[in-house]
Enzyme design. Structure first.
Site, short mmCIF file in Angstrom:
data_model
loop_
_atom_site.label_atom_id
_atom_site.label_comp_id
_atom_site.label_asym_id
_atom_site.label_seq_id
_atom_site.Cartn_x
_atom_site.Cartn_y
_atom_site.Cartn_z
N HIS A 95 0.81 -1.22 0.00
CA HIS A 95 0.00 0.00 0.00
C HIS A 95 0.84 1.26 0.00
O HIS A 95 0.35 2.34 -0.31
CB HIS A 95 -1.00 -0.01 1.18
CG HIS A 95 -0.41 0.28 2.52
ND1 HIS A 95 -0.15 -0.69 3.46
CD2 HIS A 95 -0.06 1.45 3.11
CE1 HIS A 95 0.32 -0.14 4.55
NE2 HIS A 95 0.39 1.16 4.35
N ASP A 126 0.28 -7.57 1.37
CA ASP A 126 0.66 -6.17 1.57
C ASP A 126 2.17 -6.00 1.69
O ASP A 126 2.68 -5.32 2.57
CB ASP A 126 -0.03 -5.56 2.80
CG ASP A 126 -0.05 -4.03 2.73
OD1 ASP A 126 0.51 -3.47 1.76
OD2 ASP A 126 -0.63 -3.40 3.62
N SER A 209 4.46 2.82 7.85
CA SER A 209 4.27 1.64 7.03
C SER A 209 5.51 1.28 6.24
O SER A 209 6.11 2.13 5.58
CB SER A 209 3.11 1.85 6.04
OG SER A 209 1.88 1.64 6.64
#
Length: 357
Positions: A95, A126, A209
């Site tokens: 992402h 992911d 992230s």
């Protein structure tokens, strides 16, 4: 939750995908806040002045590992990444890269922007790998640990670029292991259901992230990916509840991408259907309607047809497409189980050998 069959975590809140949007308060002509926080300042602010040995250990880990954590900018969003090898491969979240193919990368010890190109993105887990177009001097790969050795109560440090503040460090513990968490597919999420996540109390904020969750041995034990948000309070962050993809899974995926240019063995079970959640007369989620069946897939071989409504996988009740994804995520390709479904108002149960996603 480390039983033989990992059960899904029933969160009373949702999860927030932790990429960040470049805001005027977080960037300075593309510097993304790098001038606001130095590595030394971040390290000092993150580690409490407690036991001298603990503080020394934390500072040593930060000194050793932080140079391997980079900031990644893709269009208007940014995230973090970890240098995976000495060839310039960087592992991050899918992402974070989104639909982009090229990126700007900044290392912890330099404000010079480097360029990188996507190798492969694997949204189902992911994870993604990008590669620097040119290797800078002093590039250092991180060391990834063994997920089986991660223990609740272990002190960990989260390293990354929260809100554009590169080279930031927060401290916490491993709060739980074996969590199964489903991302949303809005707000930049991939919609993935990920098993065996490491839960941590270290602060995970937008921009973290793809960064590193590191133990006091200096090993990366996970890739921070999600933070919990509480819908009862306007989807504000739930402090101290973050999730990281375990290092062993990161290595499995990254090694396949680097060697083959894609993921060749996902290890993720699949029924081979396209489905959607259906509701009952009281507007409550009541199962997954089969919209399409993949020819030759697990469901097709078991006689499941479009129009059937799946209500149970093995012993797990299925009410939504999310609960089906979570149940499948806990299984393995080739595993035999049962599927209960309704067809023309009649309940049927068939044995299924699960395929691979």
């Amino acid at each position: 939750m480390t039983a033989s069959r990992t059960r899904a975590l029933r969160l009373p809140f949702s999860v927030l995908v932790c990429s960040a949007v470049l805001l005027s308060g977080c960037s300075d002509s593309g510097s993304s806040g790098r001038k606001e926080t130095s590595t030394t300042q971040a390290a000092q602010a993150a580690v409490p002045a407690a036991d001298g040995d603990l503080q020394s250990a934390a500072r040593k880990v930060i000194k050793d590992v932080l140079p391997s954590v980079v900031q990644i900018q893709a269009s208007g969003d940014l995230g973090s990444g970890v240098v995976y090898d000495d060839k310039g491969h960087i592992v991050t979240n899918a992402h974070v890269v989104g639909d982009e193919k090229t990126f700007k990368v900044t290392t912890a010890n330099s404000e010079n922007e480097l360029t990188a190109t996507l190798v492969y993105s694997y949204p189902d887990q992911d994870l993604a790998v990008i590669k620097l177009d040119k290797l800078p001097d002093g590039l250092k790969a991180a060391t990834f640990g063994d997920s089986a050795k991660v223990a609740v109560g272990q002190i960990v440090l989260a390293m990354g670029s929260p809100l554009g503040l590169s080279s930031s460090v927060t401290q916490g513990i491993v709060s739980a292991t074996g969590r199964t968490v489903s991302e949303g597919d809005s707000g930049g999420g991939t919609g993935a259901t990920i098993v065996n996540m490491v839960q941590t109390s270290a602060a995970i904020n937008p921009g973290n992230s793809g960064g590193a969750l590191v133990d006091l041995d200096g090993q990366v034990i996970g890739i921070p990916t999600l933070a919990a948000v509480d819908p009862n309070f306007g989807d504000s962050a739930a402090p101290g509840i973050g999730f990281a993809i375990p290092a062993s899974m990161v290595k499995t995926v990254a090694d396949q991408i680097i060697e083959n240019g894609k993921v060749t063995d996902s290890g993720r079970a699949a029924l081979g259907i396209t489905g959607r959640t259906v509701v009952d007369a009281g507007f409550q989620a009541a199962g997954v309607a089969v919209v399409d069946v993949k020819s030759g897939g697990a469901a097709d071989k078991a006689g499941i047809e479009a129009g059937d409504v799946i209500t149970k996988l093995g012993d797990t009740d299925i009410t939504t497409i999310t609960t089906l994804s979570e149940a499948l995520a806990a299984d393995r390709p080739g595993q035999k189980t049962s599927v209960t479904f309704t067809r023309n108002a009649s309940a049927k149960t068939v044995d299924v050998t699960l395929g691979e996603q």
